[in-house]
Enzyme design. Structure first.
Site, PDB file in Angstrom:
ATOM      1  N   LYS A 212       0.836  -1.212   0.000  1.00  0.00           N
ATOM      2  CA  LYS A 212       0.000   0.000   0.000  1.00  0.00           C
ATOM      3  C   LYS A 212       0.871   1.263   0.000  1.00  0.00           C
ATOM      4  CE  LYS A 212      -3.056   3.082   0.595  1.00  0.00           C
ATOM      5  NZ  LYS A 212      -4.378   3.286   1.037  1.00  0.00           N
ATOM      6  N   CYS A 266      -3.519  10.833   1.694  1.00  0.00           N
ATOM      7  CA  CYS A 266      -2.868   9.549   1.437  1.00  0.00           C
ATOM      8  C   CYS A 266      -1.509   9.756   0.785  1.00  0.00           C
ATOM      9  CB  CYS A 266      -3.742   8.707   0.517  1.00  0.00           C
ATOM     10  SG  CYS A 266      -5.442   8.651   1.080  1.00  0.00           S
TER      11      CYS A 266
HETATM   12  N1  SAJ Z   1      -2.154  14.857  -8.651  1.00  0.00           N
HETATM   13  C1  SAJ Z   1      -1.325  15.613  -9.467  1.00  0.00           C
HETATM   14  N2  SAJ Z   1      -0.977  15.106 -10.691  1.00  0.00           N
HETATM   15  C2  SAJ Z   1      -1.456  13.919 -11.139  1.00  0.00           C
HETATM   16  C3  SAJ Z   1      -2.315  13.151 -10.305  1.00  0.00           C
HETATM   17  C4  SAJ Z   1      -2.648  13.646  -9.063  1.00  0.00           C
HETATM   18  O1  SAJ Z   1      -0.870  16.704  -9.113  1.00  0.00           O
HETATM   19  O2  SAJ Z   1      -1.115  13.547 -12.276  1.00  0.00           O
HETATM   20  C5  SAJ Z   1      -2.516  15.377  -7.310  1.00  0.00           C
HETATM   21  C6  SAJ Z   1      -4.006  15.603  -7.131  1.00  0.00           C
HETATM   22  O3  SAJ Z   1      -4.398  16.847  -7.635  1.00  0.00           O
HETATM   23  C7  SAJ Z   1      -4.134  15.508  -5.624  1.00  0.00           C
HETATM   24  C8  SAJ Z   1      -3.091  14.452  -5.248  1.00  0.00           C
HETATM   25  O4  SAJ Z   1      -2.213  14.366  -6.354  1.00  0.00           O
HETATM   26  O5  SAJ Z   1      -3.796  16.734  -5.010  1.00  0.00           O
HETATM   27  C9  SAJ Z   1      -3.653  13.067  -4.943  1.00  0.00           C
HETATM   28  O6  SAJ Z   1      -4.697  12.729  -5.841  1.00  0.00           O
HETATM   29  P1  SAJ Z   1      -4.920  11.262  -6.442  1.00  0.00           P
HETATM   30  O7  SAJ Z   1      -6.153  11.309  -7.266  1.00  0.00           O
HETATM   31  O8  SAJ Z   1      -3.691  10.816  -7.145  1.00  0.00           O
HETATM   32  O9  SAJ Z   1      -5.064  10.316  -5.190  1.00  0.00           O
HETATM   33  P2  SAJ Z   1      -5.983  10.278  -3.839  1.00  0.00           P
HETATM   34  O10 SAJ Z   1      -5.179  10.844  -2.706  1.00  0.00           O
HETATM   35  O11 SAJ Z   1      -7.344  10.829  -4.064  1.00  0.00           O
HETATM   36  O12 SAJ Z   1      -6.119   8.677  -3.656  1.00  0.00           O
HETATM   37  C10 SAJ Z   1      -4.954   7.859  -3.577  1.00  0.00           C
HETATM   38  C11 SAJ Z   1      -5.121   6.681  -4.544  1.00  0.00           C
HETATM   39  N3  SAJ Z   1      -3.824   6.020  -4.729  1.00  0.00           N
HETATM   40  C12 SAJ Z   1      -3.312   5.803  -5.947  1.00  0.00           C
HETATM   41  O13 SAJ Z   1      -3.838   6.167  -6.975  1.00  0.00           O
HETATM   42  C13 SAJ Z   1      -2.003   5.052  -5.990  1.00  0.00           C
HETATM   43  C14 SAJ Z   1      -6.146   5.704  -4.006  1.00  0.00           C
HETATM   44  O14 SAJ Z   1      -6.209   4.544  -4.804  1.00  0.00           O
HETATM   45  C15 SAJ Z   1      -5.801   5.303  -2.554  1.00  0.00           C
HETATM   46  O15 SAJ Z   1      -6.781   4.455  -2.012  1.00  0.00           O
HETATM   47  C16 SAJ Z   1      -5.763   6.566  -1.733  1.00  0.00           C
HETATM   48  O16 SAJ Z   1      -4.735   7.412  -2.259  1.00  0.00           O
HETATM   49  C17 SAJ Z   1      -5.463   6.176  -0.285  1.00  0.00           C
HETATM   50  O17 SAJ Z   1      -6.405   6.138   0.523  1.00  0.00           O
HETATM   51  O18 SAJ Z   1      -4.321   5.831   0.018  1.00  0.00           O
END
Ligand code: SAJ
Length: 414
Positions: A212, A266
């Protein structure tokens, strides 16, 4: 094996949807939470968090008598702990919620029960949980690291759902299940198969914990790469979004998107658990965290530089949420940037966030929450902080006479 009664400890973003998923399969679910407000809300068939479709599921589960919430643990056949694992000062993981939850269920455990840790945790936490339980219940046997079968089975099964898509992903995603022994893993798999349609893959508890953390660190490192590229490209006068689009035409390249920083509870947290376990070795993972945490400051600098061209510019911040199309402001770099701008440019900042009705406390009285039209009509500087669907529909002509700082590449996506 039959799990007639399932108890979920911690009724938050993961625990409550999981409780609802079991209840939808006609299992008797006892939800436990320390918050009286959460317990009372759920027992009324309502919810205290925002997640699409969850309200309907919880309402049905409570009215049909499958789900009930309480502040005090009761006997059950399976216990799932889904409490927060935040970090304290100096990025040290705080396991106190897991410890308190474990000690609270220990008195009601009986031979044959299983305890599953769902919370994202540093490597070794499942073993610690088993030790806390064993300390409270010397009359029962608990699994040792490579031990044989025991009275109580213990496993780790981290959640992996994406906020905003929890109900679908909870059912469809594959699950990694780390049993403290093979038997523990098999029992946990049977429990999850009650509602999970994805594959439930067995491993040991330490690997499941690290799995994870690695998933979220992978994403963090890759976003840091994109964020670093965006800063390099600004200096070289290259449009980073066009660059990434072109690079991603390579069959083995898939660069993520730059932004104003990384938010949520996360991805910005979990990599620190790895750094804490292996401070000497986790050099890349640590640096990625630093690169992403520094990005809001870089955006602020850009706005401040742009502002020197005006006497008293009106600055419109588009978006406060931590990512697109949600109302979640926790750990949001957009909120951080809007807040810092409001302190630096007093009475000059307006904010557009279509997903909220009132400003969070840190911004109350400091900025004006307004609609997109009036913000665009009055602003000299427009800072795009979140790529909400509403913002994507803005006619670029309306931005022509303004300074636009587009941290999400909204205007560069063809
Ligand atoms: N972000 C970027 N660029 C990108 C993708 C995301 O700047 O290309 C930023 C987003 O704007 C945001 C942050 O990253 O601020 C996180 O967003 P996210 O959509 O990547 O992830 P979370 O935090 O909503 O959810 C993540 C997920 N993990 C992965 O995709 C590996 C989810 O599957 C997990 O369950 C969750 O973390 C968790 O609970 O750990």
């Amino acid at each position: 094996m039959s799990f007639d009664v399932i108890s979920i400890i911690g009724l938050g973003y993961i625990g409550l949807p999981t409780a609802a998923a079991f209840a939808a399969r006609r299992k008797t679910v006892i939800g436990v939470d320390v918050s009286k407000r959460a317990v009372d809300t759920i027992n009324k068939g309502e919810i205290h968090i925002v997640e699409p479709e969850l309200d309907m599921l919880v309402h049905a589960a409570v009215t049909q008598g499958y789900l009930r919430a309480t502040q005090t643990p009761e006997p059950a056949d399976a216990f799932m702990i889904a409490v927060p694992t935040p970090f304290r000062d100096e990025n040290k993981p705080d396991l106190s919620y897991i410890e308190a939850a474990s000690r609270s269920i220990a008195p009601v455990l009986k031979k044959g029960d299983i305890v599953v840790l769902e919370s994202t945790s540093p490597v070794g936490t499942t073993e610690k949980m088993a030790a806390w339980l064993a300390e409270c219940r010397p009359d029962l046997t608990f699994p040792q690291q490579l031990g044989e079968d025991s009275d109580i089975r213990v496993a780790h099964c981290p959640e992996r759902v994406l906020p905003g898509h929890v109900i679908r992903e909870l059912v469809e995603n594959d699950r990694v299940i780390g049993g403290m022994t093979r038997r523990c893993g098999e029992m946990a798999r049977e429990l999850y198969q009650t509602f999970v349609q994805g594959e439930c893959v067995l491993t040991d508890a330490r690997t499941a914990e690290m799995c994870k953390l690695s998933e979220n660190a992978f994403r963090d490192v890759n976003i840091a790469f994109a964020n670093e590229l965006s800063i390099i490209c600004d200096g070289l006068d290259i449009n980073v979004w066009e660059l990434i689009r072109l690079s991603n035409r390579h069959p083995r390249v898939s660069i993520l998107q730059p932004g104003p920083g990384v938010g949520g509870h996360c991805i910005a947290v979990d990599p620190w658990f790895i750094v804490d376990s292996a401070p000497e070795q986790a050099r890349l993972i640590r640096t990625a965290r630093i690169v992403n945490d520094d990005k809001p400051r870089y955006v602020l600098d850009r706005v401040e530089r742009a502002a020197t061209r005006f006497k008293e510019p009106v600055i419109a911040c588009l978006g406060l949420a931590f990512k697109a199309n949600i109302d979640d402001l926790r750990e949001s770099p957009a909120l951080d940037i809007a807040h810092q701008l409001s302190e630096r440019f007093v009475d000059q900042v307006v904010v557009v966030e279509p997903n909220i009705r009132s400003l969070p406390e840190v911004l109350a009285g400091k900025v004006r929450l307004c609609d997109l039209n009036s913000a665009l009509a009055n602003a000299d500087i427009v800072v795009i902080l979140v790529d909400h669907a509403q913002f994507k529909r803005v006619d670029p002509v309306r931005l022509q006479a303004k300074v636009v700082i587009d941290t999400r590449g909204l205007l560069s996506h063809g």
